[in-house]
Design a protein around this motif. Sequence first.
Motif, PDB file in Angstrom:
ATOM      1  N   THR A 372       9.120   6.792 -13.836  1.00 16.16           N
ATOM      2  CA  THR A 372       9.290   5.368 -13.574  1.00 16.16           C
ATOM      3  C   THR A 372       8.886   4.556 -14.790  1.00 16.16           C
ATOM      4  O   THR A 372       8.058   4.984 -15.592  1.00 16.16           O
ATOM      5  N   LEU A 376       3.291   3.985 -11.128  1.00 15.93           N
ATOM      6  CA  LEU A 376       3.227   3.676  -9.707  1.00 15.93           C
ATOM      7  C   LEU A 376       1.784   3.655  -9.263  1.00 15.93           C
ATOM      8  O   LEU A 376       1.044   4.587  -9.499  1.00 15.93           O
ATOM      9  N   SER A 377       1.407   2.579  -8.619  1.00 15.57           N
ATOM     10  CA  SER A 377       0.027   2.496  -8.150  1.00 15.57           C
ATOM     11  C   SER A 377      -0.185   3.537  -7.081  1.00 15.57           C
ATOM     12  O   SER A 377       0.706   3.807  -6.290  1.00 15.57           O
ATOM     13  N   HIS A 478       7.689   3.302  -1.714  1.00 16.79           N
ATOM     14  CA  HIS A 478       6.437   3.474  -2.445  1.00 16.79           C
ATOM     15  C   HIS A 478       5.758   2.131  -2.647  1.00 16.79           C
ATOM     16  O   HIS A 478       4.566   1.945  -2.370  1.00 16.79           O
ATOM     17  N   LYS A 479       6.553   1.183  -3.107  1.00 17.29           N
ATOM     18  CA  LYS A 479       5.984  -0.157  -3.314  1.00 17.29           C
ATOM     19  C   LYS A 479       5.524  -0.753  -1.992  1.00 17.29           C
ATOM     20  O   LYS A 479       4.441  -1.335  -1.915  1.00 17.29           O
ATOM     21  N   GLN A 480       6.359  -0.583  -0.958  1.00 19.89           N
ATOM     22  CA  GLN A 480       6.014  -1.167   0.336  1.00 19.89           C
ATOM     23  C   GLN A 480       4.738  -0.529   0.869  1.00 19.89           C
ATOM     24  O   GLN A 480       3.882  -1.204   1.439  1.00 19.89           O
ATOM     25  N   SER A 482       2.222   0.752  -0.758  1.00 17.82           N
ATOM     26  CA  SER A 482       0.976   0.300  -1.395  1.00 17.82           C
ATOM     27  C   SER A 482       0.622  -1.083  -0.876  1.00 17.82           C
ATOM     28  O   SER A 482      -0.556  -1.411  -0.745  1.00 17.82           O
ATOM     29  N   SER A 483       1.642  -1.871  -0.533  1.00 17.05           N
ATOM     30  CA  SER A 483       1.349  -3.170   0.067  1.00 17.05           C
ATOM     31  C   SER A 483       0.797  -3.001   1.474  1.00 17.05           C
ATOM     32  O   SER A 483      -0.165  -3.656   1.867  1.00 17.05           O
TER      33      SER A 483
END
Lengths: 666, 323
Positions: A372, A376-377, A478-480, A482-483
């Motif tokens: 990426t 990525l967190s 993935h982003k969702q 971590s949120s």
Amino acid sequence: NIIIIVIKRFAVIAKSQSITPESCEVRVYNEEVELEDRDPQQDYMLYKDTCADLAKLMAEIQELKSSGAKSVEIEERHRQCSVHFITLKKLNRLAHMRLKKGRDQTHEAKQRVDVLHLQLQNLLYEVMHLQKEISKCLEFKSQHEEIELVSEEEFFQEAPAEISRPHVTRDDNHQLTLARLDWELEQRKRLAEQYKMSLARKEKIQKAIEQKREYLSSLQPGLQNIMQASLPVQEYLSMPFEQMQKQAEVARHLPPPLYVLLVQAAAYGQACDKTLSVNISGDVDEAKALSRRPEDSQEDESDSDAEEEQQNTKRRRATVGVQLEDKRKAMLRRHPLSLCVDLKCKDGSVLHLFFYYLMNLNILTVKTKVSTATDLSGAVSAGELLNSESLLNCLYASDHGKETPNPANRYQFDKVGITTFADYVSDLGHPYVWVQKLGGLQFSSDGAQNVIFALSASHMEKTMKLLRGRLQARLALHKQFSSLEHSIIPVSSECQHLFPAKVVSGLTRWTMMSYQEFTHVLKAGLVCETDLFFMAVVERGTARLLAAVVLNPRYPEVMPLFSLSLHWKGERSGRTEDNLRAMESEVNVFRAELQGPRPGLQLLTNQIQRLCVCLDVYLETESQVCDGSEGPREFPREKMCLRTARGPSRLKPFKYNHPQGFFSHR
Amino acid sequence: MGPVELLHMSVFSQSFSPCGRFLAAGNNYGEIAVFSLSAALSPDASEASQKPILNFTAHDGPVFSLLSTDTHLLSAGNGEISAWSWAELIKKSTKAAWTRKPSYETSLEIPEINAMIINPKDNSLIVGGGDNNIHIMDMETGIFKSVLKGHTDYIHCLCFKEREEEILSGGEDGAVRIWDARTNRPVHCIEVFKYEECARPQFGKWISCLATDSDWMLCGGGPSLSLWHLRSMSPTSVFPLPGCQREAVFYQDLIMSVGEGPHVSHCLHGGTVKAQIPCTPSSLNTLALNLKNSEHRVMTVGGSSHQIDVFTNFSYRAFSLSF
């Protein structure tokens, strides 16, 4: 009586004897000569008469003796008998002599016959011998017959007169043959000369070729230098000839399925998708070595198998296992060359696909990697999302990539004791069915395998789109996640209209769950082991809503399913209470509303937000007691509803109406 | 209908055909399915015979009530009543014979129709639903001739006493009202939740099931299921069933009731619960007995599942029909 017997004996003797004649005039009496004059028949008659006289005399004597007569008469008669006796004796002698003579004559004749017979035998033997010699001579093959001679007409035409000598040879076969042999010898000598000359010429030409070759190879380094020098020019003009040439050169050594994949992917990349790139990696020399002796390696295998089997019986158990392991490794061998396909996305992330070819099993496998643009967190629950093992799971429905798609491999596995291919998948890559199709490999049930270009082409576009979609969906998730782990439900502006402005219930926890924990919650059939499982906890006041979420790998094509249980004044779940079931239905069923703008990556977060809204409605419309003693309500009614219960099961109004902002029943 | 939709399906109403060989069922998606009982009960029945012979969308909203006359099947959707000829349905034709709407006062939300019964004396259809009123429609003309007002919350269930020509209605407001069908006037009002022996304040006060048998009345819902003697207007027995009951019937000397909880309860008039037979759905909405046909004498129950359980012997579940 005695006399009679004696006479009879004499008679017998006399019959069989011939009598020798008396001798010649000299005083010598030769009875033998006399014998020749006498006639045996007469002698025989004489003998008979004498015997008869004797018998008569004997009878008279006897008469006289019995009658007592005088001895003179008896003596007379005795004298006569004696005379007769003498006669008999002579006759006997004669008989003996005749016999002897006869015998001698026979003997002589026999001897003569024997001599002649011997001579006959000798002659016959000689004849036979001569005949054998003759036949041997006739059978004799002289070497000259093995020499192929030209035919007679040709001979007479071609041969010079000194050799052919027709005046002699036409009549005499022997001479003809000799002449032909002479001619043959001449011709052969001539041809031998010619041969020597040709050999010498060939040597000369060979040397010339060598020289020219050396000259050419000396040119090679010069060309390389030119190519190197032209590289910057190529880059400047963006016509990477050399690179493409190199790739084409290496591509020649690719196994057919990888070659098909390379060609089709490169073509697709050029035509439709500029962000796709294909490279070949691996050891070219090993590939060359492989392609040079494909048959040998197969024979070697079968031979070595046979040898190993023989040796196995002599060795002990421990080494059998090791040999089996080696056989397994040999069977699962990868081709040294592999393809690397890179799919770049707009946001800078890249999906790397590494394709390998398993030579003995004739299948393709794939390994993946995601890189990426931004780091990525670390969202804990998102650990599985981009896991290379499961990233491409179920790209097409039920394509798990755990078992080999080639039915023939089953028999090969049995021979080396491999029970499941799944054990080797993490090492060798996943043999998905779509990978086989991209490589043009089609496995029909009867085992016929062909490498088909058209198959690859027809699947390329769809598969690439699915791959890209999969990567983007996973990255979005993935982003969702971590949120979500920070208890924030990310709702985009396009989806705000689905929910009321004020939502009090909030997500407090988002974690991963395992398959075992989930099985009791939802009936099988909708859930399988390859799905991802999560637990979301939504809370408001003292109420806790636990939602078990099952996420299919093909999200967002397949909707995530929620299964609810509420902990508030006791425990209720979607299995026991109709209102919770209605909440589940509100979240699980209405895909068209919840998926948001294309490509529908907001589905999960919208579902979670809707869950919070439903919990609000549920809690606010729940009346604790019937009229009468009513304590302070924990959740004051804030949502606008026309009716709080409807229908036989008294369901709550979970449907939100926009823009009016009230809740109604479905 | 995907697997997720099937998972979230509920069956709300059932009705047997006049000949007794077919069963119609209505669900929350507004669909009506017709099943062939003779096929499902025959000795060579297979999985396919447990599927409907006809499945169509009849209404926009859920079909909360189904009723069969001698020739037609009446179905209630969102504020409308449709009639389907049974003969046509068996031939798989899905054209409604007629569709009529009672006149409603509110306009924001269309009220549902929860219960329908027929008054055989004057051939009229009595419906009650979400607008708190009972509407009476003449079957021949199709005109809604009267409205019975009195309930303060929506009506769950209706019942008809033939001998006295009285209509009984139970509603969300906890009252059982008795109306005279000839004069359309209210006669009695029983607030069941006020009686201590029946009341269950932890649940609520609504009445969701009503049944009558000569002088006896069964009612239940938030309060416990109880048997009332109508002449004396008092409860004689209270049945200790844990959930809220949604439908109850008198059958021979038994009382059978279904409601929350995955079982059919068999009770005796004295107040004892004789048996609780387990079923597939986790809670039940409707119970129907096929008494018109002696060959196919079955009991069917439906609820929060896409499957309808069929009982040939009322003591255990034989098999399930499925949408």
